[in-house]
Design a protein around this motif. Structure first.
Motif: not given
Length: 336
Positions: A28, A31-32, A37-38
Protein backbone atom coordinates in the motif's frame (compact mmCIF):
# COMPACT_ATOMS: atom_id res chain seq x y z
CA UNK A 1 13.80 -24.91 -27.17
CA UNK A 2 15.17 -21.36 -26.89
CA UNK A 3 15.50 -19.77 -23.43
CA UNK A 4 15.68 -16.27 -24.93
CA UNK A 5 13.55 -13.70 -23.05
CA UNK A 6 12.93 -10.42 -24.94
CA UNK A 7 13.78 -7.24 -23.02
CA UNK A 8 10.62 -5.62 -24.34
CA UNK A 9 8.78 -7.21 -21.42
CA UNK A 10 11.12 -5.67 -18.85
CA UNK A 11 9.98 -2.23 -17.68
CA UNK A 12 11.95 0.27 -15.59
CA UNK A 13 8.67 1.29 -14.02
CA UNK A 14 8.03 -2.28 -12.85
CA UNK A 15 11.55 -2.38 -11.38
CA UNK A 16 10.77 0.88 -9.53
CA UNK A 17 7.66 -0.78 -8.08
CA UNK A 18 9.67 -3.75 -6.84
CA UNK A 19 12.32 -1.52 -5.24
CA UNK A 20 9.61 0.57 -3.55
CA UNK A 21 8.04 -2.58 -2.07
CA UNK A 22 11.45 -3.69 -0.82
CA UNK A 23 12.15 -0.28 0.73
CA UNK A 24 8.80 -0.01 2.51
CA UNK A 25 7.90 -3.69 2.93
CA UNK A 26 4.31 -2.70 2.32
CA UNK A 27 2.39 -2.78 -0.99
CA UNK A 28 0.00 0.00 0.00
CA UNK A 29 2.75 2.49 0.96
CA UNK A 30 4.80 1.48 -2.10
CA UNK A 31 1.81 2.23 -4.36
CA UNK A 32 1.36 5.62 -2.67
CA UNK A 33 5.03 6.47 -3.23
CA UNK A 34 4.83 5.47 -6.89
CA UNK A 35 1.54 7.30 -7.49
CA UNK A 36 -0.48 4.25 -8.57
CA UNK A 37 -3.24 2.12 -7.08
CA UNK A 38 -2.27 -0.79 -4.88
CA UNK A 39 -4.03 -3.21 -7.22
CA UNK A 40 -2.14 -1.83 -10.22
CA UNK A 41 1.23 -2.05 -8.46
CA UNK A 42 0.56 -5.58 -7.23
CA UNK A 43 -0.40 -6.70 -10.73
CA UNK A 44 2.77 -5.25 -12.27
CA UNK A 45 4.95 -6.88 -9.61
CA UNK A 46 3.29 -10.23 -10.38
CA UNK A 47 3.92 -9.75 -14.10
CA UNK A 48 7.59 -9.00 -13.44
CA UNK A 49 7.85 -12.13 -11.27
CA UNK A 50 6.30 -14.18 -14.09
CA UNK A 51 8.76 -12.70 -16.59
CA UNK A 52 11.72 -13.49 -14.32
CA UNK A 53 10.34 -16.90 -13.38
CA UNK A 54 10.81 -16.33 -9.63
CA UNK A 55 8.86 -15.07 -6.62
CA UNK A 56 10.50 -11.94 -5.24
CA UNK A 57 8.37 -11.50 -2.12
CA UNK A 58 6.74 -13.57 0.58
CA UNK A 59 3.29 -12.05 1.08
CA UNK A 60 0.99 -12.27 4.07
CA UNK A 61 -1.58 -10.01 5.67
CA UNK A 62 0.90 -8.84 8.28
CA UNK A 63 4.22 -8.58 6.51
CA UNK A 64 6.13 -8.57 3.23
CA UNK A 65 9.58 -10.17 3.08
CA UNK A 66 12.10 -10.95 0.36
CA UNK A 67 12.47 -14.54 -0.80
CA UNK A 68 15.92 -16.05 -1.31
CA UNK A 69 15.63 -15.23 -5.03
CA UNK A 70 14.48 -11.72 -4.16
CA UNK A 71 17.59 -11.21 -2.01
CA UNK A 72 19.74 -12.06 -5.03
CA UNK A 73 17.85 -9.95 -7.57
CA UNK A 74 16.93 -6.76 -5.70
CA UNK A 75 20.53 -5.54 -5.72
CA UNK A 76 20.57 -5.90 -9.51
CA UNK A 77 17.25 -4.05 -9.72
CA UNK A 78 18.75 -1.13 -7.83
CA UNK A 79 21.80 -1.11 -10.10
CA UNK A 80 19.53 -1.00 -13.18
CA UNK A 81 17.68 2.03 -11.77
CA UNK A 82 20.96 3.74 -10.84
CA UNK A 83 22.29 3.28 -14.38
CA UNK A 84 19.05 4.64 -15.84
CA UNK A 85 19.30 7.72 -13.63
CA UNK A 86 22.91 8.20 -14.73
CA UNK A 87 21.77 8.10 -18.35
CA UNK A 88 19.24 10.86 -17.73
CA UNK A 89 21.61 13.07 -15.75
CA UNK A 90 24.40 12.86 -18.32
CA UNK A 91 21.98 13.46 -21.20
CA UNK A 92 20.62 16.55 -19.48
CA UNK A 93 24.09 18.06 -18.98
CA UNK A 94 24.23 19.51 -22.51
CA UNK A 95 27.26 21.77 -22.03
CA UNK A 96 29.36 19.52 -19.84
CA UNK A 97 29.19 16.65 -17.32
CA UNK A 98 29.14 19.06 -14.37
CA UNK A 99 26.68 21.58 -15.77
CA UNK A 100 23.53 19.82 -14.60
CA UNK A 101 22.07 18.84 -11.25
CA UNK A 102 24.49 17.15 -8.87
CA UNK A 103 23.17 15.36 -5.78
CA UNK A 104 25.82 15.40 -3.07
CA UNK A 105 25.60 13.77 0.34
CA UNK A 106 27.80 14.86 3.26
CA UNK A 107 28.40 13.31 6.68
CA UNK A 108 26.94 15.40 9.54
CA UNK A 109 30.34 15.88 11.25
CA UNK A 110 31.71 17.57 8.11
CA UNK A 111 28.94 19.41 6.25
CA UNK A 112 28.19 22.34 8.59
CA UNK A 113 31.90 23.17 8.98
CA UNK A 114 33.21 22.52 5.44
CA UNK A 115 30.42 23.54 3.07
CA UNK A 116 29.98 27.23 4.05
CA UNK A 117 33.52 27.99 2.91
CA UNK A 118 33.48 25.60 -0.06
CA UNK A 119 30.22 26.54 -1.77
CA UNK A 120 31.17 30.10 -2.89
CA UNK A 121 34.40 28.77 -4.41
CA UNK A 122 32.55 25.93 -6.09
CA UNK A 123 30.06 28.36 -7.57
CA UNK A 124 32.84 30.45 -9.14
CA UNK A 125 34.47 27.50 -10.89
CA UNK A 126 31.22 25.68 -11.85
CA UNK A 127 28.67 28.49 -12.40
CA UNK A 128 26.20 26.22 -14.25
CA UNK A 129 26.24 23.47 -11.66
CA UNK A 130 23.01 22.84 -9.75
CA UNK A 131 23.45 21.38 -6.28
CA UNK A 132 21.13 19.30 -4.14
CA UNK A 133 22.74 18.72 -0.75
CA UNK A 134 21.81 16.04 1.79
CA UNK A 135 23.22 15.26 5.23
CA UNK A 136 23.43 11.53 5.97
CA UNK A 137 25.35 9.10 8.14
CA UNK A 138 27.99 6.96 6.43
CA UNK A 139 25.89 3.76 6.01
CA UNK A 140 23.03 5.74 4.44
CA UNK A 141 25.44 7.60 2.13
CA UNK A 142 26.88 4.34 0.80
CA UNK A 143 23.41 2.85 0.32
CA UNK A 144 22.16 5.98 -1.50
CA UNK A 145 25.19 5.97 -3.79
CA UNK A 146 24.70 2.33 -4.71
CA UNK A 147 21.00 2.90 -5.39
CA UNK A 148 21.65 5.98 -7.52
CA UNK A 149 19.74 8.49 -5.38
CA UNK A 150 23.04 10.32 -4.80
CA UNK A 151 25.75 11.15 -7.33
CA UNK A 152 28.59 11.98 -4.94
CA UNK A 153 29.41 11.77 -1.25
CA UNK A 154 31.88 13.66 0.92
CA UNK A 155 32.76 11.32 3.76
CA UNK A 156 35.54 9.99 5.94
CA UNK A 157 37.60 7.36 4.14
CA UNK A 158 36.85 3.73 4.89
CA UNK A 159 37.17 0.42 3.01
CA UNK A 160 34.56 0.48 0.24
CA UNK A 161 33.00 -2.19 -2.00
CA UNK A 162 34.21 -2.49 -5.60
CA UNK A 163 31.03 -0.77 -6.79
CA UNK A 164 32.20 2.57 -5.29
CA UNK A 165 35.21 4.76 -6.18
CA UNK A 166 37.10 6.95 -3.71
CA UNK A 167 39.27 10.02 -4.35
CA UNK A 168 40.95 11.25 -1.13
CA UNK A 169 40.86 15.05 -0.76
CA UNK A 170 42.45 16.06 2.54
CA UNK A 171 43.53 14.96 5.99
CA UNK A 172 41.77 16.52 8.98
CA UNK A 173 43.36 16.24 12.45
CA UNK A 174 41.47 15.18 15.56
CA UNK A 175 41.85 17.14 18.76
CA UNK A 176 40.82 16.17 22.28
CA UNK A 177 38.24 18.48 23.85
CA UNK A 178 37.88 18.42 27.65
CA UNK A 179 35.85 20.29 30.22
CA UNK A 180 38.15 23.00 31.57
CA UNK A 181 38.24 21.20 34.96
CA UNK A 182 39.22 17.78 33.54
CA UNK A 183 42.50 16.27 34.86
CA UNK A 184 43.84 15.82 31.30
CA UNK A 185 42.93 19.30 30.10
CA UNK A 186 46.37 20.85 30.72
CA UNK A 187 48.71 18.05 29.70
CA UNK A 188 51.61 19.41 27.66
CA UNK A 189 51.96 16.20 25.56
CA UNK A 190 48.74 14.23 25.32
CA UNK A 191 48.82 10.72 23.85
CA UNK A 192 46.02 8.54 22.54
CA UNK A 193 46.67 5.80 25.08
CA UNK A 194 45.73 8.25 27.83
CA UNK A 195 42.21 8.56 26.38
CA UNK A 196 41.04 4.99 27.10
CA UNK A 197 38.71 6.28 29.80
CA UNK A 198 35.11 5.64 30.74
CA UNK A 199 34.24 9.33 30.42
CA UNK A 200 34.86 9.34 26.65
CA UNK A 201 31.69 10.74 25.06
CA UNK A 202 30.51 9.31 21.74
CA UNK A 203 28.04 9.98 18.97
CA UNK A 204 25.18 7.57 18.27
CA UNK A 205 25.62 4.48 16.10
CA UNK A 206 25.88 5.25 12.38
CA UNK A 207 28.31 8.16 12.77
CA UNK A 208 31.79 7.25 11.53
CA UNK A 209 33.26 9.62 14.15
CA UNK A 210 31.97 7.26 16.85
CA UNK A 211 33.86 4.29 15.38
CA UNK A 212 37.01 6.37 14.88
CA UNK A 213 36.96 7.55 18.51
CA UNK A 214 36.45 4.00 19.80
CA UNK A 215 39.30 2.72 17.63
CA UNK A 216 41.83 5.50 18.31
CA UNK A 217 41.15 5.59 22.04
CA UNK A 218 41.19 1.77 22.34
CA UNK A 219 38.13 1.74 24.56
CA UNK A 220 35.08 -0.49 24.70
CA UNK A 221 31.38 0.42 24.60
CA UNK A 222 29.62 0.80 27.93
CA UNK A 223 26.04 -0.39 28.46
CA UNK A 224 25.13 2.88 30.18
CA UNK A 225 27.17 5.21 27.95
CA UNK A 226 25.90 8.70 27.22
CA UNK A 227 25.49 9.30 23.49
CA UNK A 228 25.20 12.55 21.56
CA UNK A 229 22.83 12.81 18.60
CA UNK A 230 25.07 15.37 16.85
CA UNK A 231 28.47 16.99 17.07
CA UNK A 232 26.82 20.18 18.30
CA UNK A 233 25.24 18.32 21.22
CA UNK A 234 28.59 16.66 21.92
CA UNK A 235 30.15 20.10 22.44
CA UNK A 236 27.50 21.05 25.00
CA UNK A 237 27.84 17.74 26.84
CA UNK A 238 31.58 18.40 27.19
CA UNK A 239 30.92 21.96 28.39
CA UNK A 240 28.49 20.53 30.97
CA UNK A 241 31.37 18.38 32.32
CA UNK A 242 29.78 15.05 31.33
CA UNK A 243 33.06 13.89 29.78
CA UNK A 244 35.48 14.53 26.90
CA UNK A 245 35.72 13.51 23.25
CA UNK A 246 37.70 13.65 20.00
CA UNK A 247 36.57 16.42 17.68
CA UNK A 248 37.66 17.05 14.05
CA UNK A 249 39.66 20.21 13.33
CA UNK A 250 37.01 22.03 11.28
CA UNK A 251 34.43 21.77 14.05
CA UNK A 252 36.60 23.99 16.28
CA UNK A 253 35.70 27.11 14.31
CA UNK A 254 33.64 29.85 15.94
CA UNK A 255 33.53 28.31 19.41
CA UNK A 256 34.13 31.50 21.40
CA UNK A 257 30.93 31.03 23.41
CA UNK A 258 32.37 27.91 25.09
CA UNK A 259 36.00 29.00 25.47
CA UNK A 260 35.79 29.29 29.28
CA UNK A 261 34.07 25.92 29.65
CA UNK A 262 36.18 23.65 27.41
CA UNK A 263 39.85 23.14 26.68
CA UNK A 264 41.16 21.91 23.32
CA UNK A 265 44.29 19.77 23.39
CA UNK A 266 46.32 18.53 20.36
CA UNK A 267 47.53 14.92 20.27
CA UNK A 268 51.08 13.71 19.79
CA UNK A 269 50.37 10.91 17.31
CA UNK A 270 50.07 11.71 13.61
CA UNK A 271 47.48 8.94 13.25
CA UNK A 272 44.97 11.06 15.16
CA UNK A 273 43.28 12.27 11.98
CA UNK A 274 40.75 11.28 9.35
CA UNK A 275 40.86 11.37 5.56
CA UNK A 276 37.99 13.11 3.77
CA UNK A 277 37.20 11.63 0.35
CA UNK A 278 34.92 12.19 -2.61
CA UNK A 279 33.06 8.97 -3.43
CA UNK A 280 30.89 7.88 -6.39
CA UNK A 281 29.69 4.77 -8.21
CA UNK A 282 32.22 2.85 -10.26
CA UNK A 283 29.77 2.61 -13.17
CA UNK A 284 29.03 6.36 -13.34
CA UNK A 285 30.15 7.65 -16.78
CA UNK A 286 30.98 11.03 -15.22
CA UNK A 287 33.95 9.49 -13.39
CA UNK A 288 36.60 11.60 -15.23
CA UNK A 289 34.67 14.80 -14.43
CA UNK A 290 34.38 13.74 -10.77
CA UNK A 291 38.16 13.24 -10.65
CA UNK A 292 38.57 16.77 -12.00
CA UNK A 293 36.24 17.99 -9.26
CA UNK A 294 38.36 16.14 -6.68
CA UNK A 295 41.48 17.86 -8.07
CA UNK A 296 39.77 21.24 -7.62
CA UNK A 297 38.74 20.40 -4.05
CA UNK A 298 42.39 19.70 -3.22
CA UNK A 299 43.26 23.28 -4.20
CA UNK A 300 40.78 24.80 -1.70
CA UNK A 301 41.48 22.67 1.37
CA UNK A 302 40.48 24.40 4.64
CA UNK A 303 43.12 25.90 6.90
CA UNK A 304 44.48 23.40 9.39
CA UNK A 305 44.02 20.44 7.03
CA UNK A 306 46.52 18.89 4.60
CA UNK A 307 45.68 18.43 0.92
CA UNK A 308 46.38 14.92 -0.39
CA UNK A 309 48.00 14.32 -3.76
CA UNK A 310 46.15 12.40 -6.46
CA UNK A 311 47.00 8.73 -6.07
CA UNK A 312 48.54 9.22 -2.62
CA UNK A 313 48.19 6.05 -0.60
CA UNK A 314 45.77 6.26 2.30
CA UNK A 315 47.25 4.98 5.54
CA UNK A 316 44.34 4.24 7.83
CA UNK A 317 45.11 4.11 11.56
CA UNK A 318 45.20 0.62 12.96
CA UNK A 319 42.92 -0.22 15.86
CA UNK A 320 44.87 0.34 19.05
CA UNK A 321 44.98 -2.47 21.60
CA UNK A 322 42.92 -1.90 24.74
CA UNK A 323 45.02 -1.22 27.85
CA UNK A 324 45.38 -3.83 30.56
CA UNK A 325 43.04 -3.60 33.53
CA UNK A 326 45.79 -2.23 35.81
CA UNK A 327 46.89 0.37 33.26
CA UNK A 328 43.29 1.36 32.58
CA UNK A 329 42.68 1.92 36.29
CA UNK A 330 45.80 4.12 36.47
CA UNK A 331 44.60 6.11 33.45
CA UNK A 332 41.29 6.87 35.14
CA UNK A 333 43.07 8.53 38.08
CA UNK A 334 45.83 10.36 36.19
CA UNK A 335 46.61 13.84 37.42
CA UNK A 336 47.91 16.76 35.29
Amino acid sequence: MSSYVPLSGLSLRDIEYVVAVDDLRNFSRAAERCGVSQAGLSEQVRKLEQLLGVSLFERSRRHVALTADGEKLLGLCREVLASARNLLEVARAHTGPLDGLLRIGVIPTLGPYYLPELLPQLRKVYPHLGLRLSEMTTPVLCKSLREGTLDLALMASLPLPDTLVEEPIFEEPFLAVFPSTHPLARRTRLRLNELAREDLLLLEDGHCLRDQALSLCATQRSHDERLATSLEMLWHMIAAEEGFSLVPQLALRNRTELKTLVHVQPLVEKEARRVISLVWRQCDPRGPAFRELAAFLRTVVPEGCRALKAGEKIVRPRKRPAPSAAKAALTQTVSP
